[in-house]
Enzyme design. Structure first.
Site, PDB file in Angstrom:
ATOM      1  N   HIS A   1      -3.540  -5.624   0.983  1.00 14.88           N
ATOM      2  CA  HIS A   1      -2.887  -5.850   2.278  1.00 14.88           C
ATOM      3  C   HIS A   1      -2.847  -7.330   2.652  1.00 14.88           C
ATOM      4  CE1 HIS A   1      -2.515  -1.691   3.835  1.00 14.88           C
ATOM      5  NE2 HIS A   1      -3.579  -1.445   3.087  1.00 14.88           N
TER       6      HIS A   1
ATOM      7  N   CYS B   1       0.829  -1.201   0.000  1.00 14.46           N
ATOM      8  CA  CYS B   1       0.000   0.000   0.000  1.00 14.46           C
ATOM      9  C   CYS B   1       0.870   1.261   0.000  1.00 14.46           C
ATOM     10  CB  CYS B   1      -0.971  -0.050   1.188  1.00 14.46           C
ATOM     11  SG  CYS B   1      -2.344   1.102   1.007  1.00 14.46           S
TER      12      CYS B   1
ATOM     13  N   GLU C   1      -1.193  -8.655   4.935  1.00 16.10           N
ATOM     14  CA  GLU C   1      -1.107  -8.808   6.391  1.00 16.10           C
ATOM     15  C   GLU C   1      -2.492  -8.734   7.048  1.00 16.10           C
ATOM     16  OE1 GLU C   1      -0.705  -6.094   4.811  1.00 16.10           O
ATOM     17  OE2 GLU C   1      -1.029  -4.297   6.030  1.00 16.10           O
TER      18      GLU C   1
END
Ligand SMILES: Nc1ncnc2c1ncn2[C@@H]1O[C@H](COP(=O)(O)OP(=O)(O)O)[C@@H](O)[C@H]1O
Ligand SMILES: [Mg+2]
Lengths: 753, 89, 236, 89
Positions: C203, C86, C205
């Site tokens: 993302h 990002c 994560e």
């Protein structure tokens, strides 16, 4: 200094003559101009709660889980595992009406600093919004600005906005409501307080420099400040979320270093309120020099520095031997961390400007000396008319109309999906969002534990308008049920009381009644009030808003794996109602149905059955703990039928349809029951659950134990929502596609007009 | 006639400009120590038809007031020039 | 083997990346302050999401001048792994470590939602645990993820297999509707020529634990570990 | 000497400017039918010390190249004027 005896500058500052006299008497002399300005801001309704304090005292604020109640910057609740949650809701209505983006953005900034001031890391945001009719161009401007302002500020901070509300109604047209809730997490030992403890400790300002922003225009007097200050006067603050993010990290690091004795955000009335309140809480005094406050523009005088509302600043009380450490951490994060004074034992707030004494006021007088008012309360005239809603005033719809009514309700911007709003919010950052916005209350995990925290905000202003005590009790009840349908136990609330002018006896009556209803509900549901905010004078041209006491509720799930949600899970599951659905005309009071299908805002909402609500909460939490429920949803806006439609919308693949017959709810047995009342009535203390057929006995046993009626009304099946009358006549069938399409596109369509 | 109007929009002078401040900080870190102040605004270029330069200016002024600038926090200025075919910006 | 998660002023997904690496995957992981110049202890770096320097001026533009970036260039030269997520991707673009630039989302709004991604190249240190052509579900959350590059650059990226992730529909087609921000050719993530620097807007994560609604992202980090352990797909 | 430099930054002509298009759409909806095209750029005003206008311009050019504009998508222009004390913007 201008001679204040010549004119009456206090009036321009918003103080009454009697208040000025009181100041003179208690001070034993005339206040000078700077002092008067300080009194004016701290004795404003916003800071002093002059009209609401006596009422707020009646709210229940204690409970075994409450670590810090009202009075500090935010309430703090014990959530077990040596962890605590600080949470609070606050309004930013007036700034948002003027400049929606910045108003909403700085609203986030302010509430986040309140949570930070308790020593907690801010981790969750919710936004509760009210606007005028969606087809009004002004509404679109305000709506667009507010939502992007919340997104712009909250996203940058990296605090997920995980829930909220949006409600549109005419009375909010000139005066939108922007309430924001923030919650933070900490270990018990990290709790900080906003007190200026320890004579000799150092007062520091951390964060942004101080500018002339936010000093209220009417408090300027041109003879004192000169012509050119006119052009410099700006009443809207511009938020700097980047600075706030650094401020959060820096303050948490400063607190962790053990240097911070007391900490307080600088919100309304900036340095004046933060100094006065910290000293008042600790019973000490402060001596500060405004010349040492980092300034954005040169030449600011004491008055301006003390009253500036520049954003992204915190006041710290620091042990004298740890000042260097605080400065080092400030420098690391690129922030000002300036020593501006000391804690004294004088009991006074003494303000110097480069050594010259500019103001000296007893902190107790400044922070706690404002008068309290108990104005006249009178039952509003309009209630005579609205209460008088009879059965025959509501034309009963033909069966053939029901489908269209349901689809219009689902597409109503008050019920339709709020995805166009929340998709602009980063609701996943921090990787704790287990159930984000969209389905109901937000469910957040707490890393390192099995726990879940559940948050919601609720209030239906229309109900409060029609019956303030009942409406406020409904706000608490709906919030509690919203929390409970996730399987969590409601723990405590924070509230924001948005009303019109308390000097109008009818409005004061609304306020008084609403506080009574809220207090009663909180007592029975054992969800104490840990803090909140009051926003009065929400009106334009004599059009007051719907009285809107917003409830923000916190609940805890002991085991987050055992949570439930509204979506149907398996075809064949039994659908049942927990609690009571009235089904009569009165239950339609203030309903979305009445407004959409009949153009009426009328009726006298019943009070919630609080004991029953308690029972339902017990059934839901116990049942969820034992894993018996497949889904659960409370009945609120739109009534039973909309609740069922939502269970379909959120249903699992292949489990999105249902067939129900409200027969078991007493249809045909009671005279006063009507079909629209049964399907669309909102004032019902009830929830819809689904569970596998073989668990019916178990569910029924749990319900019995808690004295909660259980009525089986149908089952999960097919791919449409179908309703039969007691006679077995199919009166309604809507495909899930139609439901989804109405629900998903409703908000955008209504805003486009 | 065709005109090229430029509306420049600024945060009012007394309002802190966080963008400008951050850029100033980076410029300083990059070694541009000579920089005293940075403010960042918008430049909106609008090509439009109008009868006269005055008419174009009035139109642009009205657009600025109604949409392009927020009078609470921003100030604006309008410039107009005649658009020549193939003119370079 | 050790991961570093760089913390710029305004980073806000730093703790998320750290959490996944350390608590979910069990890797050795440490934060790297943006002023630090010593990256010698690390084998892989994460430039996390967030709003470095408030994203003022342009996303990633100011962070690119942080002191740590000088060392990041060297780190990349040494063939070590860097993943920019990002805002981290935006910083890599601004720093010239990846080609192209970001424009505001074509919808002119911030977008937070789940998207489908097709893993276009599984012969990279970041994707070797995915199946070729696999469609995965990953969240996005950004206001400026509208990837832009000159057509020749895009052609070269295509040709060299450097488009690693693309926005697709549930069936793996890169349709207009599946593209949440207007990115050129539905590009969600690209890799550098050498194959050791990946930038992506989504993302991973945020979807490395089932409790959060999906685990498709975890294999990005596991792939990196596997590569580092075995040397596979690493350039020297 | 003190200078006021202005760096204007634009999306390259070949790149679609969605913000400009959206503003054009809003203007049309508000009744401004005369508008043919809208493009939105940045205006960065920098006050700085320099020996001469040329030196100021060189500095600003270098700032623009290194930081203020992204060469992949943006072009820029630099203007310099001497800053008079008390000058109006
Ligand atoms: N302003 C908003 N911001 C974020 N989420 C919102 C907002 N408004 C509504 N939502 C979300 O949309 C869902 C439906 O809203 P609402 O009908 O008010 O829910 P509830 O049934 O929980 O009272 C909830 O999950 C709520 O959190
Ligand atoms: Mg509701």
């Amino acid at each position: 200094m201008a001679d204040t005896s010549q004119k009456a500058p206090w009036r321009e500052m918003g103080l009454k003559d009697s208040e000025y006299e009181l100041i003179k008497e208690r001070l034993g002399r005339e206040p000078n101009y700077t002092e008067l300005g300080m009194f004016a801001v701290l004795w404003s309704e916003h800071c002093a709660y002059k009209h609401s304090k006596p009422l707020l005292k009646t709210l229940p604020t204690e409970g075994p889980r409450v670590l810090v109640g009202p009075g500090e910057n935010a309430g703090v609740v014990d959530i077990g595992d040596n962890l605590a949650c600080a949470f609070k809701i606050e309004s930013h209505n007036h700034p948002s009406a003027v400049e929606p983006y910045q108003g909403a953005a700085t609203g986030i900034g302010g509430i986040v600093r309140d949570i930070l001031a308790m020593g907690a890391r801010p981790v969750i945001l919710l936004d509760s919004l009210r606007f005028g009719p969606p087809d009004d161009p002004r509404t679109r401007f305000l709506f667009g600005g507010v939502v992007s302002g919340i997104a712009g500020y909250g996203n940058c901070l990296g605090i997920p906005t995980v829930g909220g509300e949006v409600f549109f109604a005419r009375p909010y047209a000139g005066n939108p409501l922007v309430n924001v809730l923030c919650a933070g997490l900490m270990k018990h030992e990290d709790l900080h307080r906003g007190g200026a403890y320890g004579v000799g400790n150092v007062v520091m300002v951390v964060g942004h420099s101080t500018g002339r922003d936010g000093i209220h225009g009417c408090t300027f007097a041109s003879d004192v400040l000169g012509e050119d200050s006119e052009s410099k006067r700006v009443n809207v603050q511009v938020g700097d979320p980047f600075m706030e993010k650094l401020l959060i990290e820096a303050c948490l690091e400063m607190m962790a270093s053990g240097a911070v004795v007391g900490i307080q955000d600088m919100g309304a009335a900036g340095l004046t309120s933060s100094c006065a309140e910290t000293a008042a809480r600790a019973g000490t005094g402060l001596a500060i020099d405004v010349g040492k406050v980092p300034q954005r523009e040169g030449g600011m005088n004491a008055y301006e520095v003390m009253l500036s509302e520049s954003q992204e600043r915190m006041l710290l009380i620091v042990s004298a031997d740890k000042v260097e450490e605080v400065k080092r951490i400030g420098a690391k994060w690129g922030l000002h961390a300036a020593e501006i004074g000391r804690v004294t034992d004088s009991g006074n707030l003494e303000v110097f400007h480069n050594g010259k004494l500019e103001a000296s006021i007893p902190v107790s007088l400044l922070a706690m000396g404002a008068p309290e008012y108990t104005p006249e309360a009178r039952e509003p005239e309009y209630l005579k008319k609205t209460r008088n809603l009879r059965d025959e005033d509501i034309r009963a719809p033909e069966f053939g109309e029901l489908k269209d009514i349901l689809l219009r309700l689902l597409a109503s911007p008050n019920i339709a999906s709020k995805e166009p709003v929340y998709r602009q919010y980063d609701y996943m950052v921090r990787t704790d969002t287990v159930e984000g916005p969209g389905k109901g209350a937000a469910v957040m995990r707490v890393k390192g534990t099995k726990k879940g925290l559940v948050f919601t905000t609720d209030c239906n202003g229309r109900l409060v308008y029609l019956n303030p005590a009942a409406g406020a009790a409904w706000a608490v009840t709906e919030a509690a049920l919203n929390v409970a349908v996730t399987g969590a136990r409601p723990l405590a609330i924070t509230n924001c009381l948005n009303f019109g002018s308390p000097e109008n006896p009818e409005i004061y009556w609304q306020l008084k009644e609403a506080v009574r209803g809220m207090g009663e509900a909180c007592r029975v549901l054992e969800t104490p009030v840990t803090g909140g905010n009051v926003s009065l004078y929400n009106e334009t041209d004599d059009q007051a808003i719907y009285p809107t006491p917003i409830v923000g509720m916190l609940g805890v799930l002991d085991d987050i794996e055992k949570r439930i949600d509204p979506g149907f899970k398996r075809p064949g599951d039994i659908i049942a109602v927990l609690g009571k659905v009235w089904g009569d005309a009165r239950s339609l009071a203030g309903s979305e149905y009445l407004e959409i299908a009949h153009g009426m805002v009328a009726g006298d909402p019943r009070e919630p059955d609080l004991d029953l609500a308690r029972g339902i909460i017990d059934v839901l939490t116990e049942g969820a703990g034992e894993g018996v429920f497949s889904s659960a949803q409370d009945i609120s806006e739109g009534g039973l039928l909309v609740a069922l439609a939502e269970c379909c919308v959120h249903g699992a693949e292949g489990a999105r349809g249902c067939a129900v017959s409200p027969k078991a709810l007493g249809c045909g047995e009671r005279e006063d029951i009507r079909v629209d009342g049964m399907l669309f009535g909102e004032c019902n203390t009830a929830a819809v659950v689904s569970f596998p057929a073989d668990l019916e006995e178990k569910v029924s046993e749990i319900c019995k134990r808690h004295n909660v009626p259980l009525s089986v009304i149908g089952s999960v099946q097919g791919s449409s929502l179908a309703v039969e009358t007691c006679g077995g006549l199919r009166i309604l069938e809507v495909s899930v596609e139609e439901i989804l399409s109405a629900y998903k596109t409703g908000l955008e369509k209504s805003l486009k007009g | 006639m065709k005109f090229k109007g430029t509306v420049t929009v600024w945060l009012k002078e007394s309002i802190f400009d966080p963008q400008g401040a951050a850029v100033k900080g980076s410029l300083a870190a990059m070694g541009f120590k000579e920089v005293e102040n940075v403010r960042i605004g918008k430049n909106i270029v609008i090509t439009l038809e109008a009868e006269s330069p005055e008419a174009a200016k009035d139109l642009l002024d009205s657009m600025a007031r109604k949409l392009l600038a927020n009078p609470v926090t921003e100030s604006y200025r309008v410039y107009v020039e005649e658009e020549k075919a193939g003119a370079q910006r | 083997m050790k991961f570093g998660v760089v913390v710029f002023p305004g980073s806000n997904c730093d703790s998320d990346a750290y959490h996944v690496l350390r608590d979910v995957i069990g890797a050795d992981c440490e934060y790297v302050w943006h002023e630090s110049r010593d990256l010698s202890g690390f084998d892989a770096l994460v430039l996390p999401g967030g709003f470095s320097y408030g994203d003022y001026l342009r996303c990633g533009a100011l962070a690119r001048f942080s002191p740590v970036m000088d060392s990041v260039y060297k780190f990349v030269d040494e063939g070590k792994l860097v993943i920019g997520i990002c805002n981290g991707f935006q910083i890599l673009l601004e720093a010239g470590l990846l080609p192209g630039a970001m424009l505001p989302n074509d919808v002119l709004e911030f977008r937070c939602q789940w998207v489908n991604l097709k893993v276009e190249n599984t012969s990279t240190p970041f994707t070797n645990l995915y199946k070729p052509g696999e469609v995965i579900r990953v969240p996005i959350a950004h206001g400026e993820g509208n990837y832009y590059a000159e057509p020749e650059v895009l052609d070269e990226l295509e040709r060299a297999g450097r488009i690693v992730f693309r926005y697709v529909d549930a069936y793996g087609n890169p349709t207009r509707e599946a593209n949440p921000n207007g990115a050129a050719r539905n590009i969600a993530g690209i890799i550098n020529e050498k194959g050791n620097v990946l930038g992506l807007m989504p993302h991973p994560e945020r979807c490395s634990e089932s409790l959060l609604g999906g685990e498709d992202g975890r294999r990005v980090f596991l792939s990196m570990i596997k590569s580092l352990e075995t040397g596979a797909f690493l350039s020297k």
